[in-house]
Each structure stands twice: as C-alpha cells, then as structure tokens.
Design a protein around this motif. Structure first.
Motif, short mmCIF file in Angstrom:
data_model
loop_
_atom_site.label_atom_id
_atom_site.label_comp_id
_atom_site.label_asym_id
_atom_site.label_seq_id
_atom_site.Cartn_x
_atom_site.Cartn_y
_atom_site.Cartn_z
N UNK A 198 18.71 -136.83 -3.59
CA UNK A 198 18.80 -135.44 -4.03
C UNK A 198 17.71 -134.61 -3.38
N UNK A 199 16.51 -135.14 -3.29
CA UNK A 199 15.39 -134.43 -2.68
C UNK A 199 15.70 -134.05 -1.23
N UNK A 200 16.23 -134.98 -0.47
CA UNK A 200 16.54 -134.71 0.94
C UNK A 200 17.64 -133.65 1.07
N UNK A 201 18.64 -133.71 0.21
CA UNK A 201 19.72 -132.72 0.25
C UNK A 201 19.19 -131.34 -0.09
N UNK A 202 18.41 -131.25 -1.16
CA UNK A 202 17.84 -129.95 -1.54
C UNK A 202 16.93 -129.41 -0.44
N UNK A 203 16.08 -130.26 0.11
CA UNK A 203 15.18 -129.81 1.18
C UNK A 203 15.98 -129.26 2.36
N UNK A 204 17.06 -129.93 2.72
CA UNK A 204 17.87 -129.48 3.85
C UNK A 204 18.62 -128.19 3.52
N UNK A 205 19.23 -128.13 2.36
CA UNK A 205 20.02 -126.95 1.99
C UNK A 205 19.16 -125.71 1.75
N UNK A 206 17.96 -125.89 1.26
CA UNK A 206 17.09 -124.74 0.96
C UNK A 206 16.17 -124.36 2.12
N UNK A 207 16.14 -125.16 3.18
CA UNK A 207 15.29 -124.86 4.34
C UNK A 207 15.70 -123.52 4.95
N UNK A 208 14.70 -122.72 5.29
CA UNK A 208 14.96 -121.42 5.89
C UNK A 208 15.27 -120.32 4.89
N UNK A 209 15.18 -120.64 3.61
CA UNK A 209 15.40 -119.63 2.56
C UNK A 209 14.11 -119.52 1.75
N UNK A 210 13.98 -118.45 0.97
CA UNK A 210 12.82 -118.35 0.08
C UNK A 210 13.03 -119.11 -1.23
N UNK A 211 14.07 -119.94 -1.29
CA UNK A 211 14.36 -120.70 -2.50
C UNK A 211 13.61 -122.03 -2.48
N UNK A 212 13.06 -122.38 -3.61
CA UNK A 212 12.33 -123.64 -3.77
C UNK A 212 12.78 -124.29 -5.08
N UNK A 213 12.33 -125.50 -5.30
CA UNK A 213 12.64 -126.19 -6.55
C UNK A 213 11.40 -126.93 -7.03
N UNK A 214 11.38 -127.19 -8.33
CA UNK A 214 10.32 -127.99 -8.93
C UNK A 214 10.88 -128.67 -10.17
N UNK A 215 10.22 -129.72 -10.58
CA UNK A 215 10.59 -130.40 -11.82
C UNK A 215 9.72 -129.85 -12.93
N UNK A 216 10.37 -129.46 -14.00
CA UNK A 216 9.64 -128.90 -15.15
C UNK A 216 10.28 -129.43 -16.42
N UNK A 217 9.51 -130.20 -17.16
CA UNK A 217 9.96 -130.79 -18.42
C UNK A 217 11.27 -131.56 -18.26
N UNK A 218 11.35 -132.35 -17.20
CA UNK A 218 12.51 -133.19 -16.98
C UNK A 218 13.71 -132.48 -16.40
N UNK A 219 13.58 -131.19 -16.07
CA UNK A 219 14.69 -130.44 -15.48
C UNK A 219 14.30 -129.97 -14.10
N UNK A 220 15.31 -129.87 -13.25
CA UNK A 220 15.09 -129.33 -11.92
C UNK A 220 15.29 -127.82 -12.00
N UNK A 221 14.28 -127.07 -11.59
CA UNK A 221 14.32 -125.61 -11.67
C UNK A 221 14.31 -125.05 -10.25
N UNK A 222 15.31 -124.23 -9.94
CA UNK A 222 15.36 -123.52 -8.67
C UNK A 222 14.75 -122.15 -8.88
N UNK A 223 13.91 -121.72 -7.95
CA UNK A 223 13.28 -120.41 -8.09
C UNK A 223 13.16 -119.74 -6.72
N UNK A 224 12.91 -118.46 -6.75
CA UNK A 224 12.82 -117.64 -5.54
C UNK A 224 11.36 -117.27 -5.31
N UNK A 225 10.85 -117.59 -4.14
CA UNK A 225 9.48 -117.21 -3.81
C UNK A 225 9.40 -115.70 -3.59
N UNK A 226 8.35 -115.05 -4.04
CA UNK A 226 8.21 -113.61 -3.78
C UNK A 226 8.07 -113.34 -2.28
N UNK A 227 8.68 -112.27 -1.85
CA UNK A 227 8.61 -111.92 -0.42
C UNK A 227 7.39 -111.07 -0.14
#
Length: 110
Positions: free
Chosen positions: A81-110
């Motif tokens: 899953x990590x490799x897929x997310x890294x590939x799909x989100x590459x080149x975008x301001x979107x990132x992910x992190x694990x928070x309390x057992x959940x995967x959270x997608x967020x947008x980096x400020x521009x």
C-alpha cells in the motif's frame, strides 16, 4: 511481593500489549501487499476508494481535495500500500500519514 510491583505488573499486562498491537496494525497496513489495476482515465478518488476496500479499512480524506487529480495508469501486482500511495501521490501536494490507526490523506499548503 510488594504492592508496587504487583501494580506495575498489572499495568504492563493490561496496557503494554495494546500499544504493541496498535503499532503492529499501522505497520502492517502500509506493508499489506495489493493487486490492483489503475486504468488510464481513472480519477485518483476512485483508486483511493478501491485501496480502502483492498486493505479492509477506511481512510480519512476530503473528496474535494482529490477531485483535481488524475490517477497514474499502472498494474500493481503484489505491491505494498505504501508503494502504491507513494507512486499515485507523487507530483501532487497530497500526502498521507497514519493517525490513531487510520490512514489520513491531506493537502500540503501551497
């Protein structure tokens, strides 16, 4: 046995395994191997929903955040899953992190 040692042992038995299980679940979620085909005209939102189904848990994200992004066509076979997310989100301001057992997608400020 002194009372303090008994209390310490009770605390270790009840609390410590829960912490280990929580960390283990987080690590295994990102390392889970997935087979998924991402199609040429597929949007990123669709890929994220299908990844949720493959992993068996829900991710936290704002649908409006994903609307502007096209998915990258690929055929993932036995890929984490990590490799897929890294590939799909590459080149975008979107990132992910694990928070309390959940995967959270967020947008980096521009």
């Amino acid at each position: 046995m002194p009372k303090n040692i008994i209390l310490l042992l009770c605390w270790i038995i009840t609390c410590w395994p829960a912490d280990l299980r929580y960390r283990y679940d987080e690590v295994t979620m990102l390392e889970k191997k997935i087979n998924i085909i991402v199609y040429q005209k597929e949007i990123l939102e669709s890929v994220i929903y299908r990844l949720q189904l493959s992993v068996g848990t829900t991710f936290e994200f704002d649908v409006r955040m994903l609307a502007a992004y096209q998915a990258k066509e690929s055929n993932y076979k036995d890929v984490s899953l990590k490799q897929i997310l890294d590939h799909q989100l590459a080149g975008t301001p979107l990132k992910y992190k694990l928070k309390k057992g959940k995967l959270v997608l967020y947008h980096l400020p521009i």
